[in-house]
Scaffold this active site. Structure first.
Site, PDB file in Angstrom:
ATOM      1  N   THR A 137       3.329  56.490   9.149  1.00 41.32           N
ATOM      2  CA  THR A 137       2.839  55.153   8.811  1.00 41.32           C
ATOM      3  C   THR A 137       2.188  54.457  10.005  1.00 41.32           C
ATOM      4  O   THR A 137       1.296  53.627   9.836  1.00 41.32           O
ATOM      5  CB  THR A 137       3.993  54.277   8.288  1.00 41.32           C
TER       6      THR A 137
ATOM      7  N   GLU B  74      12.616  49.485   8.869  1.00 43.88           N
ATOM      8  CA  GLU B  74      13.398  50.699   9.119  1.00 43.88           C
ATOM      9  C   GLU B  74      14.741  50.352   9.752  1.00 43.88           C
ATOM     10  O   GLU B  74      15.795  50.898   9.369  1.00 43.88           O
ATOM     11  CB  GLU B  74      12.617  51.641  10.032  1.00 43.88           C
TER      12      GLU B  74
ATOM     13  N   ASP C 148     -24.237  30.441  35.803  1.00 46.59           N
ATOM     14  CA  ASP C 148     -25.326  30.050  36.676  1.00 46.59           C
ATOM     15  C   ASP C 148     -26.466  29.548  35.801  1.00 46.59           C
ATOM     16  O   ASP C 148     -26.572  29.927  34.633  1.00 46.59           O
ATOM     17  CB  ASP C 148     -25.769  31.259  37.515  1.00 46.59           C
TER      18      ASP C 148
ATOM     19  N   ASN D 142       8.084  56.737  10.799  1.00 47.18           N
ATOM     20  CA  ASN D 142       7.503  56.068  11.964  1.00 47.18           C
ATOM     21  C   ASN D 142       6.178  56.698  12.371  1.00 47.18           C
ATOM     22  O   ASN D 142       5.197  55.997  12.652  1.00 47.18           O
ATOM     23  CB  ASN D 142       8.504  56.151  13.120  1.00 47.18           C
TER      24      ASN D 142
ATOM     25  N   ASP E 299     -23.535  34.818  43.093  1.00 46.19           N
ATOM     26  CA  ASP E 299     -22.539  34.796  42.022  1.00 46.19           C
ATOM     27  C   ASP E 299     -21.440  35.832  42.208  1.00 46.19           C
ATOM     28  O   ASP E 299     -20.415  35.776  41.544  1.00 46.19           O
ATOM     29  CB  ASP E 299     -23.211  35.065  40.669  1.00 46.19           C
TER      30      ASP E 299
ATOM     31  N   VAL F 288      13.386  55.411  19.214  1.00 43.99           N
ATOM     32  CA  VAL F 288      12.000  55.891  19.231  1.00 43.99           C
ATOM     33  C   VAL F 288      11.170  55.148  18.196  1.00 43.99           C
ATOM     34  O   VAL F 288      10.005  54.804  18.414  1.00 43.99           O
ATOM     35  CB  VAL F 288      11.960  57.417  18.977  1.00 43.99           C
TER      36      VAL F 288
END
Length: 935
Positions: free
Chosen positions: A771, A743, A332, A768, A678, A285
């Site tokens: 941070t 980590e 164009d 996780n 266009d 994870v």
């Protein structure tokens, strides 16, 4: 009558056309015919090529691999019993969807607001009477009455024309109004611009009047064909979608590998299998940067908001980042690079050529000429007479508004309006001139004579002797006391010269001999070679106003005055925009339906043909004409597009093929434009950029972005914002991936040094989540770096990580892991203390190191002190908040129990903070050593 079998209407005479529709020029269709055909053909309106309802917009927010990977991560968290983490991940997924949905839905509603306007009313003959009806009620066979100012509501074959001209720039790219006629044409394959006996849906009548029969309605018109062709154009995935897709797949493989490695290593050390499974899944994870979709969406939404504040409406959120990856801008000419307004730029009389500075963009009446220019005009009778002739021999007019803050406007054919504005800029105003020279007769322009004449009589109002204005000087020059009238003529130079016998030179009338004729024609050719439209002007004093029906007699023995050269001038801000494109490594390409000489001149004036972004001289190759592309194979076209920067006389399908060829060569293409022609290329391009003011609904529907001010420079500002957005997304990825690598290194390398599990599963998830959360979101609003528009775009096929970032992930991850494990080793000592104490040190150093990493990741080139600690207050606040949360986990008893931490003494805490600065200092040192090499 059925439209299933195409008929080449321009090759039939009007009687044949009327017969095919069982219609009559004087009485039109019967009520019953109209009813039947309305049932057969339906309403005269275009069907949207793509409708994005709320459900589709919402579904698009979930349809990407990163979101799916996050969903798996949420399920894994639930399996671990970590409901809070699972809820947090689900909240991020939902937030991402809400932000994306709101932005896309708001853009769609804004587009609808741009499209809302009343259905045009048209004058139509039915049942022998003339009435007004909605344009949507028209059917094939209806007879319409058209006049200047009308929008053409359907494709029609002209039955009668009285000097009728239409502006077809939206359909063909031709900026000059097209003169129409009623005779059948022989060429069945004539292009739209050459079918002069037809008028087209979406164009406008600028001059004259006429009668026409409707031959096609709705989706069967030329406009409808272009709209229908959009359905077959597949949108290319955006660079961000491709890159995040790559990253998602890579992370999925990495997560599986980590689960396997950590689980097997733990079992070999004799760890509890359940604990190792939970730990391995926690690391899996942790590998996933679950904040990435939220950060990407926030960055894109903020970029879109900044763009909107600078007049760029983003219709689809990923287009923000795609703009930052653009390598080629196909534009164009008419209305995009230029002002879509013919302007007099040169006055040429005997012995004098005077260049007029163009009026400011958007200035309807034109800014007054500089004082020195006005003085030169006042001192040269030929210049004043030339401007007066252009103003009087003119069917345009000045529309005065009563409100002081509402500027005057010009109405009429664009070329004539330009002549009127040129006179106004020289302080020669039409109402005042007409008081002195009232118009009493005229000879309209026609394609055979190629000229127009107006006849003016004198009036009792004569200028005061003390009046020194240009108008007064011209009036005294013509001296209408000695003549009853004056004829003023303008037209094609050769045509005007054919009816001239004299020339005005130095306040005198001289004989127009062959030498003079050659000099005039040479001057005309020189101006025309610069892409300008050149007109000749002449006058003749008359003893009497010609009798009605004999006005043509005034067109003989004229006195030639001079030439005026006109051009649709570049927008003044576009030159700087083109220069910024080149500095940013973007190649600008002009694609237009206009004349090659005009295209070449405008391109050179704007700097488009002064060399490619890398200085390649291929950008100076000649203009490529549309017909030269017809027989090109796909491979040949891919070679041509790499060497060409200007295309002229191109058909709509050519624009599409050019964009496709550039994409086949690996370019990220933006296509700017405002016309119906266009639309297919706008849709095919990675970023279609339509004009909000003069752009057609079809072009807006096909685009990803709309310029609300029709300013080409706005797209360059949007490119800059796009680059900032992409840079910030990469900064977050660099930050989160290097931190996650730290980590992983802690968990994988710790056991090699004889340590038990360095972190527990909940600690991994905390690091996780905390941070990656607030600091990551704060990186999304990082200001742009100083070199944003002074470096080339990232290569289209480049992985989102890139070589430099991959190296950073390895060495920063190893360093962060080593520093964290060093803290654990130091605190663990001989292993006699509780594991919770040394784990707290590892936990703290790892978390705080990532905060230093976040500050260092703000720029890949500049030190934090240079960009300023306080220049991103959101990130500074996020770092401080994260530190406070970490301290709470360490020192608050309930959290100590939950996360199994021990309180650190003050010296221990200071030691951990000092160790945590190593990563920050190392990343900053790398910037000094490898300055300018990071990417």
């Amino acid at each position: 009558m059925s439209e299933s079998n195409p008929v080449v209407w321009h090759t039939l005479n009007h009687d044949e056309v009327l017969s095919k529709f069982e219609s009559d020029a004087t009485s039109g269709l019967s009520a019953e015919q109209v009813r039947v055909r309305q049932e057969q053909f339906g309403p005269n309106e275009l069907i949207d090529s793509e409708t994005r309802g709320p459900l589709l917009i919402l579904w698009e927010q979930f349809y990407n691999s990163m979101i799916l990977l996050l969903a798996v991560a949420a399920v894994v968290s639930l399996m671990l019993g970590e409901h809070r983490d699972a809820i947090a991940i689900v909240c991020i997924i939902v937030l991402n969807a809400i932000l994306g949905f709101v932005q896309d839905y708001r853009a769609e509603r804004a587009l609808d607001a741009l499209k809302k306007m009343s259905v045009p009313r048209v004058r139509v003959r039915r049942n022998g009477t003339t009435s007004e009806t909605d344009s949507t009620a028209l059917v094939p066979g209806d007879v319409l009455l058209l006049e200047a100012g009308n929008k053409v509501p359907a494709d029609c074959r002209l039955l009668k024309s009285s000097s009728l001209k239409t502006q077809e720039a939206a359909l063909t790219g031709e900026s000059v109004s097209i003169e129409k006629q009623i005779a059948a044409l022989q060429d069945e394959d004539a292009v739209i611009g050459d079918r002069t006996n037809m008028v087209w849906m979406g164009t406008a009548v600028t001059y004259g009047h006429g009668t026409a029969i409707v031959v096609s309605t709705g989706m069967t018109t030329e406009l409808g064909s272009i709209a229908a062709s959009l359905r077959g154009v597949r949108r290319e995935p955006t660079p961000l979608q491709l890159r995040l897709g790559q990253l998602g797949r890579s992370l999925a493989v990495a997560a599986i590998a980590i689960v396997a490695v950590v689980f097997v290593m733990g079992l070999q050390r004799g760890e509890d299998p359940k604990l190792m499974l939970i730990t391995a899944l926690s690391l899996a994870v942790a590998v996933v940067p679950e904040g990435l979709p939220a950060v990407a969406t926030v960055a894109l939404a903020l970029g879109a908001r900044r763009m909107f504040q600078r007049n760029a409406l983003i219709r689809k959120l990923p287009a923000v980042e795609t703009l930052g990856s653009v390598t080629v801008i196909c534009s164009d000419k008419t209305g995009t690079l230029t002002q879509n307004r013919m302007t007099v730029t040169v006055l040429d009389v005997a012995g004098t050529r005077l260049e007029l500075p163009p009026p400011a963009s958007g200035d309807e009446q034109g800014t007054a000429l500089p004082a020195e220019t006005l003085t030169e005009i006042a001192g040269n009778s030929a210049l004043s007479l030339l401007l007066t002739t252009g103003c009087l021999c003119n069917d345009a007019e000045i529309i005065h508004h009563s409100a002081d803050d509402d500027p005057d406007e010009t109405s009429g054919e664009p070329t004539e309006a330009a002549l009127m504005i040129a006179a106004v800029r020289a302080d020669l105003r039409q109402p005042e001139i007409l008081q002195l020279f009232p118009r009493v007769a005229d000879v309209p322009f026609d394609s055979d004579r190629k000229r127009m004449t107006t006849i003016h009589s004198g009036s009792d109002l004569q200028p005061d002797e003390a009046d020194t204005s240009n108008l007064a000087a011209t009036a005294r020059l013509l001296d209408l006391d000695k003549t009853d009238a004056v004829a003023f003529t303008k037209g094609a130079v050769g045509s005007v010269l054919d009816v001239c016998s004299d020339i005005w030179d130095q306040d005198e009338v001289r004989t127009l001999d062959e030498s003079w004729r050659q000099r005039i024609l040479a001057s005309s050719d020189e101006l025309a070679s610069q892409g300008m439209r050149v007109l000749g002007f002449a006058f003749r004093p008359l003893d009497d106003v010609p009798a009605a029906g004999n006005e043509i007699e005034a067109e003989q023995q004229l006195i030639f005055v001079g030439l005026m050269a006109l051009i649709d001038p570049p927008r003044p801000e576009v030159r700087d925009a083109v220069a910024r494109c080149r500095a940013a490594g973007i190649r600008p390409v002009m694609i237009t339906g206009d004349h090659p000489l005009t295209a070449s001149y405008i391109a050179a004036d704007l700097g488009i043909t002064t060399g490619g972004p890398d200085g390649n001289s291929a950008a100076n190759l000649p203009v490529v004409i549309g017909r030269e592309l017809v027989d090109k194979t796909a491979d040949d076209l891919r070679s041509v597009v790499e060497e060409t920067t200007v295309y002229a006389r191109v058909a709509p399908v050519d624009k599409l093929h050019i964009v496709q060829a550039l994409q086949a060569n690996g370019h990220v293409v933006a296509m700017t434009g405002d016309g119906v022609n266009d639309a297919p290329a706008l849709r095919q391009a990675h970023v279609g950029v339509a004009m909000g003011i003069v752009g057609t609904d079809v072009s807006k529907e096909a685009s990803e972005m709309i310029l609300l001010d029709d300013n080409f420079a706005t797209i360059v500002n949007a490119v800059e914002q796009g680059r900032i957005v992409y840079d910030n997304i990469r900064k977050f990825i660099r930050y989160t991936m290097t931190s996650n690598a730290g980590e992983i290194c802690v968990m994988v390398l710790g056991p090699f040094f004889g340590m038990p599990l360095p972190l527990l599963p909940l600690q991994i998830l905390w690091v996780n989540l905390v941070t990656d959360g607030l600091p990551g979101l704060a990186l999304a609003i990082e200001p742009g770096e100083r070199d944003t528009m002074n470096r080339p775009p990232h290569l289209p096929g480049e992985h989102v990580l890139g070589r430099s970032m991959s190296i950073d992930i390895v060495w920063i991850g190893l360093l962060m892991g080593a520093v964290s494990l060093a803290a654990g080793w130091w605190f663990r000592g001989d292993g006699s203390g509780p594991d919770s104490h040394w784990r707290t040190a590892v936990f703290t150093v790892l978390t705080v190191s990532q905060m230093g990493n976040a500050l260092a990741c703000r720029s890949q080139r500049d030190l934090l002190m240079r960009i300023g600690v306080f220049s991103n207050p959101a990130l500074l606040g996020a770092v401080l908040l994260t530190l406070c949360l970490q301290l709470a986990v360490i020192y608050l008893p309930p959290l100590q129990i939950l996360f199994r931490t021990d309180g650190l003494s003050l010296p221990e805490l200071i030691g951990c903070l000092i160790l945590s600065t190593i990563v920050f200092l190392a990343v900053e040192l790398k910037k000094v050593i490898f300055r300018g090499e990071s990417s």
